[in-house]
Motif scaffolding. Structure first.
Motif, short mmCIF file in Angstrom:
data_model
loop_
_atom_site.label_atom_id
_atom_site.label_comp_id
_atom_site.label_asym_id
_atom_site.label_seq_id
_atom_site.Cartn_x
_atom_site.Cartn_y
_atom_site.Cartn_z
N ASN A 1 1.22 14.74 -25.43
CA ASN A 1 0.45 14.25 -27.12
C ASN A 1 2.14 13.66 -28.04
O ASN A 1 1.77 13.07 -29.03
CB ASN A 1 -0.35 15.39 -27.81
CG ASN A 1 -1.08 16.15 -27.04
OD1 ASN A 1 -2.06 14.97 -26.84
ND2 ASN A 1 -1.38 16.95 -27.22
N SER A 2 3.10 13.73 -27.49
CA SER A 2 4.93 13.28 -28.04
C SER A 2 4.87 12.54 -27.37
O SER A 2 6.25 11.68 -27.63
CB SER A 2 5.00 14.35 -27.90
OG SER A 2 5.62 15.16 -26.99
N THR A 3 4.38 11.70 -26.39
CA THR A 3 5.71 10.69 -25.46
C THR A 3 4.24 9.10 -25.70
O THR A 3 2.89 8.88 -25.48
CB THR A 3 4.97 11.24 -23.88
OG1 THR A 3 5.78 12.17 -23.74
CG2 THR A 3 6.10 9.94 -22.85
N GLN B 1 1.80 19.27 -24.23
CA GLN B 1 2.36 18.73 -25.95
C GLN B 1 3.41 17.49 -25.52
O GLN B 1 3.12 16.96 -25.95
CB GLN B 1 3.05 20.26 -26.14
CG GLN B 1 2.24 21.13 -27.04
CD GLN B 1 3.22 22.36 -27.85
OE1 GLN B 1 4.79 22.63 -27.33
NE2 GLN B 1 3.09 22.67 -28.52
N LYS B 2 3.49 17.55 -24.37
CA LYS B 2 4.02 16.64 -24.07
C LYS B 2 3.77 15.17 -23.72
O LYS B 2 4.09 14.24 -24.11
CB LYS B 2 4.98 16.81 -22.86
CG LYS B 2 5.48 15.70 -21.30
CD LYS B 2 7.09 15.56 -22.36
CE LYS B 2 7.93 14.90 -22.12
NZ LYS B 2 9.06 14.62 -22.48
N ASP C 1 2.16 23.09 -22.21
CA ASP C 1 3.48 22.24 -22.56
C ASP C 1 3.22 20.68 -22.18
O ASP C 1 3.81 20.02 -23.03
CB ASP C 1 4.97 23.09 -21.63
CG ASP C 1 5.18 24.36 -22.52
OD1 ASP C 1 4.90 24.69 -23.64
OD2 ASP C 1 6.17 24.84 -21.75
#
Length: 208
Positions: free
Chosen positions: A66-68, A63-64, A60
């Motif tokens: 890569n999406s921030t 993922q955070k 998680d």
């Protein structure tokens, strides 16, 4: 005056704190595992569950990242810290699985030095869990990495003494081989805690 644009999202720090709390749980389970009369299978299985939860936290976290768009500090350091925390848990789980699979708790008593190493790991876990919430403000962290490194040195001494005992002739050759594999995992866990502390120090220096 240096100006830094920081996100208000606190989830990164929550990931680190949760991962560190899992390490406290892991060392507590190890301490139970090596006690006489322990339900070794149940404790070992619980360690596997905690390790799986740590893997999920790390996933998680990645993922955070890569999406921030704006991270609280260098993405490379976030990856490294998350990975280092996960590495510690992997080694703790490996200790539990090996002790269970090798049936080492059937011995009359495990070496005193093994208990000492688990105690060092427990103290490293607790100072690490205490430090993670302070990452957000990057304050009062120096005592943490100094203490974690001191504990790693203490663990090294217990590790060396344990190796001396293993090869003293007290144990048969097969038991020595089994216990040495467990001891190596304990040492790797201790070293991994130090790498977590060194990463925190690097972050603090970069962001100061």
């Amino acid at each position: 005056m240096r100006f830094r644009l920081r996100p208000s999202d606190n989830s990164f720090y929550e990931f680190f704190s949760r991962a560190a709390q899992n390490l406290v749980t892991g060392t507590e389970l190890l301490a139970e595992l090596i006690l006489p009369g322990a339900d070794i299978q149940a404790i070992s299985e619980r360690l596997v569950e905690v390790e799986h939860d740590s893997d999920a936290i790390t996933h998680d976290l990645y993922q955070k990242i890569n999406s921030t768009f704006i991270a609280p500090f260098d993405r490379e350091d976030i990856y490294r810290l998350g990975s280092n925390l996960d590495d510690v848990m992997d080694h703790l789980e490996a200790v539990g699985s090996l002790v269970y699979l090798y049936g080492l708790t059937k011995m009359p008593a495990l070496p005193r030095e093994m208990h000492e190493m688990v105690d060092v790991l427990d103290r490293q876990a607790r100072v690490t869990a205490d430090a993670m919430p302070r990452l957000k403000g990057l304050k009062d962290l120096e005592d943490y990495w100094v203490e974690c490194n001191r504990l790693e040195n203490e663990g090294d001494r217990a590790y060396r003494m344990l190796l001396v005992r293993l090869f003293s002739g007290e144990y048969d050759a097969l038991t020595v081989l089994k216990m040495k594999e467990v001891v190596e995992e304990l040492e790797l866990a201790c070293d991994s805690f130090e790498r977590v502390a060194n990463t925190v120090e690097t972050i603090a220096v970069k962001e100061s």
